[in-house]
Design a protein around this motif. Sequence first.
Motif, PDB file in Angstrom:
ATOM      1  N   TYR A 211     -40.365 -14.956  23.083  1.00 19.86           N
ATOM      2  CA  TYR A 211     -39.705 -15.878  24.658  1.00 19.86           C
ATOM      3  C   TYR A 211     -39.486 -14.850  25.542  1.00 19.86           C
ATOM      4  O   TYR A 211     -38.967 -13.874  25.417  1.00 19.86           O
ATOM      5  N   GLU A 212     -39.471 -15.274  26.884  1.00 18.87           N
ATOM      6  CA  GLU A 212     -38.835 -14.669  28.083  1.00 18.87           C
ATOM      7  C   GLU A 212     -37.455 -14.313  27.986  1.00 18.87           C
ATOM      8  O   GLU A 212     -37.048 -13.279  28.367  1.00 18.87           O
ATOM      9  N   TYR A 213     -36.747 -15.361  27.727  1.00 13.06           N
ATOM     10  CA  TYR A 213     -35.315 -15.178  27.486  1.00 13.06           C
ATOM     11  C   TYR A 213     -34.869 -16.461  26.570  1.00 13.06           C
ATOM     12  O   TYR A 213     -35.396 -17.274  26.197  1.00 13.06           O
ATOM     13  N   SER A 214     -33.421 -16.126  26.337  1.00 12.33           N
ATOM     14  CA  SER A 214     -32.926 -17.028  25.085  1.00 12.33           C
ATOM     15  C   SER A 214     -31.285 -17.346  25.571  1.00 12.33           C
ATOM     16  O   SER A 214     -30.786 -16.730  26.685  1.00 12.33           O
ATOM     17  N   ASN A 215     -30.985 -18.680  25.293  1.00  6.21           N
ATOM     18  CA  ASN A 215     -29.654 -19.111  25.594  1.00  6.21           C
ATOM     19  C   ASN A 215     -28.795 -18.030  24.630  1.00  6.21           C
ATOM     20  O   ASN A 215     -28.708 -17.935  23.618  1.00  6.21           O
ATOM     21  N   PRO A 216     -27.699 -17.430  25.591  1.00  2.00           N
ATOM     22  CA  PRO A 216     -26.878 -16.339  24.917  1.00  2.00           C
ATOM     23  C   PRO A 216     -25.933 -16.911  24.083  1.00  2.00           C
ATOM     24  O   PRO A 216     -25.228 -16.070  23.446  1.00  2.00           O
ATOM     25  N   ILE A 217     -25.684 -18.260  23.924  1.00  2.00           N
ATOM     26  CA  ILE A 217     -24.669 -18.773  23.079  1.00  2.00           C
ATOM     27  C   ILE A 217     -25.341 -19.337  21.689  1.00  2.00           C
ATOM     28  O   ILE A 217     -24.893 -18.912  20.789  1.00  2.00           O
ATOM     29  N   THR A 218     -26.389 -19.903  21.951  1.00  2.00           N
ATOM     30  CA  THR A 218     -27.063 -20.483  20.716  1.00  2.00           C
ATOM     31  C   THR A 218     -28.267 -19.818  20.133  1.00  2.00           C
ATOM     32  O   THR A 218     -28.861 -20.180  19.127  1.00  2.00           O
ATOM     33  N   GLY A 219     -28.832 -19.001  20.940  1.00  2.00           N
ATOM     34  CA  GLY A 219     -30.124 -18.176  20.755  1.00  2.00           C
ATOM     35  C   GLY A 219     -31.226 -19.108  20.956  1.00  2.00           C
ATOM     36  O   GLY A 219     -32.480 -18.536  20.897  1.00  2.00           O
ATOM     37  N   GLU A 220     -31.288 -20.368  21.148  1.00  2.00           N
ATOM     38  CA  GLU A 220     -32.519 -21.269  21.246  1.00  2.00           C
ATOM     39  C   GLU A 220     -33.269 -20.877  22.771  1.00  2.00           C
ATOM     40  O   GLU A 220     -32.794 -20.255  23.692  1.00  2.00           O
ATOM     41  N   PRO A 227     -43.628 -18.516  26.693  1.00  2.00           N
ATOM     42  CA  PRO A 227     -43.730 -18.154  25.316  1.00  2.00           C
ATOM     43  C   PRO A 227     -44.822 -16.837  25.381  1.00  2.00           C
ATOM     44  O   PRO A 227     -45.395 -16.407  26.372  1.00  2.00           O
ATOM     45  N   ILE A 228     -45.097 -16.043  24.491  1.00  2.00           N
ATOM     46  CA  ILE A 228     -46.126 -15.129  24.197  1.00  2.00           C
ATOM     47  C   ILE A 228     -45.837 -14.022  25.318  1.00  2.00           C
ATOM     48  O   ILE A 228     -46.600 -13.663  26.108  1.00  2.00           O
ATOM     49  N   PHE A 229     -44.614 -13.524  25.326  1.00  2.00           N
ATOM     50  CA  PHE A 229     -43.977 -13.058  26.660  1.00  2.00           C
ATOM     51  C   PHE A 229     -44.099 -11.485  26.520  1.00  2.00           C
ATOM     52  O   PHE A 229     -43.578 -10.777  25.511  1.00  2.00           O
ATOM     53  N   GLY A 230     -44.845 -10.459  27.326  1.00  2.00           N
ATOM     54  CA  GLY A 230     -44.970  -9.427  27.282  1.00  2.00           C
ATOM     55  C   GLY A 230     -43.835  -8.421  27.335  1.00  2.00           C
ATOM     56  O   GLY A 230     -43.722  -7.407  26.444  1.00  2.00           O
ATOM     57  N   TRP A 231     -42.840  -8.532  28.278  1.00  2.00           N
ATOM     58  CA  TRP A 231     -41.711  -7.848  28.082  1.00  2.00           C
ATOM     59  C   TRP A 231     -41.060  -7.767  26.641  1.00  2.00           C
ATOM     60  O   TRP A 231     -40.668  -6.663  26.469  1.00  2.00           O
ATOM     61  N   THR A 232     -40.770  -9.096  26.401  1.00  2.00           N
ATOM     62  CA  THR A 232     -39.830  -9.109  25.198  1.00  2.00           C
ATOM     63  C   THR A 232     -40.782  -8.570  23.906  1.00  2.00           C
ATOM     64  O   THR A 232     -40.295  -7.779  23.293  1.00  2.00           O
ATOM     65  N   SER A 233     -42.005  -8.700  23.984  1.00  2.00           N
ATOM     66  CA  SER A 233     -42.750  -8.235  23.007  1.00  2.00           C
ATOM     67  C   SER A 233     -42.584  -6.478  22.926  1.00  2.00           C
ATOM     68  O   SER A 233     -42.611  -5.888  21.979  1.00  2.00           O
ATOM     69  N   ALA A 234     -42.786  -6.015  24.007  1.00  2.00           N
ATOM     70  CA  ALA A 234     -42.764  -4.609  24.056  1.00  2.00           C
ATOM     71  C   ALA A 234     -41.408  -4.057  23.605  1.00  2.00           C
ATOM     72  O   ALA A 234     -41.190  -2.942  22.890  1.00  2.00           O
ATOM     73  N   VAL A 235     -40.399  -4.818  24.378  1.00  2.00           N
ATOM     74  CA  VAL A 235     -39.137  -4.399  23.893  1.00  2.00           C
ATOM     75  C   VAL A 235     -38.914  -4.373  22.382  1.00  2.00           C
ATOM     76  O   VAL A 235     -38.077  -3.514  21.659  1.00  2.00           O
ATOM     77  N   TYR A 236     -39.284  -5.563  21.670  1.00  2.00           N
ATOM     78  CA  TYR A 236     -39.036  -5.729  20.226  1.00  2.00           C
ATOM     79  C   TYR A 236     -39.841  -4.547  19.423  1.00  2.00           C
ATOM     80  O   TYR A 236     -39.102  -3.870  18.612  1.00  2.00           O
ATOM     81  N   ILE A 237     -40.902  -4.202  19.849  1.00  2.00           N
ATOM     82  CA  ILE A 237     -41.717  -3.200  19.310  1.00  2.00           C
ATOM     83  C   ILE A 237     -40.863  -1.882  19.250  1.00  2.00           C
ATOM     84  O   ILE A 237     -40.791  -1.210  18.348  1.00  2.00           O
ATOM     85  N   ASP A 238     -40.452  -1.328  20.421  1.00  2.00           N
ATOM     86  CA  ASP A 238     -39.855  -0.166  20.644  1.00  2.00           C
ATOM     87  C   ASP A 238     -38.578  -0.141  20.024  1.00  2.00           C
ATOM     88  O   ASP A 238     -38.218   0.777  19.257  1.00  2.00           O
ATOM     89  N   LEU A 239     -37.708  -1.135  20.101  1.00  2.00           N
ATOM     90  CA  LEU A 239     -36.417  -1.239  19.421  1.00  2.00           C
ATOM     91  C   LEU A 239     -36.641  -1.214  17.936  1.00  2.00           C
ATOM     92  O   LEU A 239     -35.815  -0.708  17.107  1.00  2.00           O
ATOM     93  N   ALA A 240     -37.758  -1.778  17.402  1.00  2.00           N
ATOM     94  CA  ALA A 240     -37.830  -1.943  15.965  1.00  2.00           C
ATOM     95  C   ALA A 240     -38.131  -0.530  15.436  1.00  2.00           C
ATOM     96  O   ALA A 240     -37.704  -0.104  14.268  1.00  2.00           O
TER      97      ALA A 240
END
Length: 259
Positions: A211-220, A227-240
């Motif tokens: 997802y594009e962004y998340s609730n910072p308290i609950t994570g929801e 959904p299917i958000f490119g920024w978040t996907s790219a960051v996940y791959i790099d950080l992983a």
Amino acid sequence: MKEVYEAITRWHQWWLTENVNENGLYMYRHPFSSGLDDSPLWDEGMPVVAPDLNTYLCIQMESLAQIAELIGYPAEAVDFRKDADALAMRMQALLWSERDGNFAALYNNQPIPARTPFNLYPIWTGRMPAHIVDRVLQNLTDPEQFWTEYPLATVALNDTKFNAMHMWRGPSWANINYLFVEALFRLGNPALAVELRQKTLNMIARLPDIYEYSNPITGERPPKSAPIFGWTSAVYIDLAIQETEAVERGEIKLSTVQG
């Protein structure tokens, strides 16, 4: 790099010539130029002298200096580094608030009353004195401000404008975390960088989509988070990849990243 250097330099120069105020700091003329569309940093009006923009330009000067050296323009590299040093000094002199422990965004040369992680960006330059870095990190890691269960909140929890479900007014964005991970490593704080990296990976992996962004308290997922958000996907791959390489080098133990 030779092919793109001139174009990048001209684009960089546009910011410096068309968006500069009388004090030599740089400003956004429209919220969309920032990418932070709904941030409370724009609530007072535009244009805004913004710490994040000035930090980006300072880092960009560094990068252009490195490119210039590699392609055989040493004099231009020297000039870019001098410009980066001078811009960092102006940010410290004109934006730093000892009272608040952050760098003010300005509208009509007056501080904007909003506490965001973008007010903490200038430590990323690596050019701020130790006492400023310490104050900024205290704010960054404060659970009443940005260091939530699923950090980093994009408006401080103790700010009246915080809204956990409204884009750029509270939710956590993986790409913003990514920049702070880089900044923390650069500042020589690998333990905190790794902690933020792992928290970011967990925030992304716990949900059934990227997802594009998340609730910072609950994570929801907030209702309008794409959904299917490119920024978040790219960051996940790099950080992983970063996390995996750190484990393989024996720098950290295998984390409990979900998913």
